[in-house]
Write an enzyme that holds these catalytic residues in place. Structure first.
Site, PDB file in Angstrom:
ATOM      1  N   CYS A 186       0.849  -1.199   0.000  1.00  0.00           N
ATOM      2  CA  CYS A 186       0.000   0.000   0.000  1.00  0.00           C
ATOM      3  C   CYS A 186       0.886   1.251   0.000  1.00  0.00           C
ATOM      4  O   CYS A 186       1.660   1.475   0.938  1.00  0.00           O
ATOM      5  CB  CYS A 186      -0.909   0.003   1.209  1.00  0.00           C
ATOM      6  SG  CYS A 186      -1.903  -1.514   1.386  1.00  0.00           S
ATOM      7  N   CYS A 229      -9.135   0.892  19.470  1.00  0.00           N
ATOM      8  CA  CYS A 229      -8.963   0.269  18.160  1.00  0.00           C
ATOM      9  C   CYS A 229      -7.653  -0.500  18.150  1.00  0.00           C
ATOM     10  O   CYS A 229      -6.578   0.099  18.275  1.00  0.00           O
ATOM     11  CB  CYS A 229      -8.967   1.328  17.064  1.00  0.00           C
ATOM     12  SG  CYS A 229     -10.450   2.362  17.078  1.00  0.00           S
ATOM     13  N   CYS A 278     -12.581  -2.294  18.826  1.00  0.00           N
ATOM     14  CA  CYS A 278     -12.623  -2.478  17.378  1.00  0.00           C
ATOM     15  C   CYS A 278     -11.312  -3.118  16.944  1.00  0.00           C
ATOM     16  O   CYS A 278     -10.238  -2.660  17.343  1.00  0.00           O
ATOM     17  CB  CYS A 278     -12.813  -1.134  16.676  1.00  0.00           C
ATOM     18  SG  CYS A 278     -12.844  -1.231  14.863  1.00  0.00           S
ATOM     19  N   CYS A 323     -16.703  -0.685  10.342  1.00  0.00           N
ATOM     20  CA  CYS A 323     -16.022   0.609  10.298  1.00  0.00           C
ATOM     21  C   CYS A 323     -15.197   0.622   9.019  1.00  0.00           C
ATOM     22  O   CYS A 323     -14.312  -0.217   8.847  1.00  0.00           O
ATOM     23  CB  CYS A 323     -15.138   0.767  11.538  1.00  0.00           C
ATOM     24  SG  CYS A 323     -14.110   2.249  11.553  1.00  0.00           S
ATOM     25  N   ARG A 360     -15.730   9.937  11.382  1.00  0.00           N
ATOM     26  CA  ARG A 360     -14.598  10.118  12.293  1.00  0.00           C
ATOM     27  C   ARG A 360     -13.474  10.891  11.610  1.00  0.00           C
ATOM     28  O   ARG A 360     -13.023  10.523  10.523  1.00  0.00           O
ATOM     29  CB  ARG A 360     -14.082   8.762  12.759  1.00  0.00           C
ATOM     30  CG  ARG A 360     -12.942   8.845  13.787  1.00  0.00           C
ATOM     31  CD  ARG A 360     -12.523   7.457  14.243  1.00  0.00           C
ATOM     32  NE  ARG A 360     -13.672   6.685  14.658  1.00  0.00           N
ATOM     33  CZ  ARG A 360     -13.794   5.367  14.507  1.00  0.00           C
ATOM     34  NH1 ARG A 360     -12.834   4.684  13.918  1.00  0.00           N
ATOM     35  NH2 ARG A 360     -14.870   4.743  14.920  1.00  0.00           N
TER      36      ARG A 360
END
Length: 392
Positions: free
Chosen positions: A69, A109, A142, A202, A272
């Site tokens: 990425c 998270c 999360c 999410c 968010r």
């Protein structure tokens, strides 16, 4: 503006804007910016009042990722001088999470670099979730572990996870320009697996990677179709040592327009304000609180954020309040009936929170481009994986 009045009316009804309307928001001028913020703010307050949910990141495993990425400092071949460490033990992760909870975070998270978890990794994260829940019974957890294999979402749910994060990041048309080691469809599949397992989904985006206005609208419309409960909006942090280190296209004004567009398209989702807000919004961060209802507290995965107390002061000074653990974040129609909501995305129930209040496409032009502010990017050297106290 007729455009803004139309968008407010649609947002209050949870009606999808047209693509042309979404593009028009991104094309508004700086002279119109406060009108855009005020209009989107009406939609934000309809569904979320003046509450701001705080979230806290714990990087369970930093660096050494086999995926490519382009935006990520943990990617294969990254030369970014970030912290690199293998899995935190459950008690270490629980201790790191406790710092965020003490700072007011309602959700923790748990993030780990990599293509996706092995079954052993799921066992490890499950023990971490249990350790955090033992210490903080009411905190939401999360997980963000990459691409999921069959049955893994169900196992995380059984361990006590409340949500799963996996971002789409950019439009399907341009995804291959950003990442080649997995596909856009892989990401969509993981979000759908999480939803099928009963986890709150999410999924969001990264703006500032050289995409066009059409790309931004495409990915946000795709998110609306996926219907995640939470939509994190990240602004690219151009880290030295990554392929996108020179991508400095964002201005504070453009960031606000992007956030407003997301709010109009996803009016009742938790929007968010995520990574990169300090770098790109800078002194206009408080204005963004009129558009979003959720932020990350303190540091990010591999870069530093502003001090947690500064975040709290900003929220208070802007006239907002931190959402407490006893408050349901989402409007009633988005909450499953078993958890006290009506469980109907078709609507018909009153929202949680305050009462209702009745250009050409393309990459940013030279006037929009921002000069590189490498002085604002600081590699994280504290918190999880170090002996230095975290920023929360």
């Amino acid at each position: 503006m007729d455009l803004l009045n139309t968008l407010v009316d649609k947002g209050l009804r949870r009606e999808l804007p047209t693509r042309e309307e979404a593009l028009a928001v991104l094309a508004t001028s700086d002279d119109e910016l406060l009108d855009v913020v005020a209009a989107a703010g009406k939609v934000r307050r309809q569904w979320f009042g003046r509450r701001v949910k705080l979230n806290y990141l714990v990087n369970l495993k930093s660096g050494l990722c086999p995926e490519d990425c382009s935006y990520c400092s943990q990617r294969l071949g990254s030369k970014a001088e970030i912290l690199k460490y293998t899995w935190l033990k459950p008690d270490e992760a629980s201790k790191a999470a406790a710092a965020g909870v003490a700072g007011g975070a309602k959700r923790v998270c748990l993030v780990a670099s990599g293509r996706g978890p092995t079954d052993r990794d799921v066992d490890r994260v499950s023990k971490t979730i249990e350790a955090i829940k033992d210490r903080h019974e009411d905190v939401e957890v999360c997980a963000c572990l990459g691409l999921l294999s069959e049955g893994q979402a169900e196992r995380l749910k059984s361990a006590g996870a409340d949500a799963y994060n996996h971002n789409l990041n950019t439009s399907e048309a341009t995804y291959g320009d950003i990442t080649t080691t997995h596909t856009y469809a892989d990401r969509v599949d993981t979000v759908q697996q999480a939803q099928a397992a009963g986890l709150s989904a999410c999924s969001g985006l990264i703006a500032g990677m050289g995409e066009s206005d059409a790309d931004l609208v495409d990915v946000v419309f795709s998110l609306r179709e996926l219907d995640p409960d939470s939509v994190p909006v990240n602004f690219l942090i151009p880290m030295e040592g990554t392929p996108l280190a020179e991508e400095w296209h964002l201005t504070p004004q453009r960031c606000l327009r992007i956030l407003a567009m997301v709010r109009f398209v996803c009016p009742d989702a938790e929007v968010r304000l995520a990574g990169g807000r300090e770098v790109h919004l800078r002194s206009l961060q408080p204005l963004a609180l009129h558009l979003v209802n959720s932020i990350f507290l303190g540091d990010y995965l591999t870069s530093e954020g502003q001090a947690g107390q500064t975040d709290l002061d900003m929220i208070a000074d802007a006239g907002f309040e931190v959402e407490g653990s006893g408050t349901t974040t989402l409007p009633g129609h988005r909450v499953p009936a078993a958890e006290g909501g009506c469980g109907s995305h078709g609507g018909g129930c009153a929202p949680c929170g305050d009462a209702p209040e009745t250009a050409a496409e393309g990459a940013p032009s030279g006037a929009e481009a921002s000069s590189a502010r490498t002085d604002l990017v600081a590699v994280r050297r504290r918190g999880a994986g170090t002996d230095i106290a975290p920023n929360a």
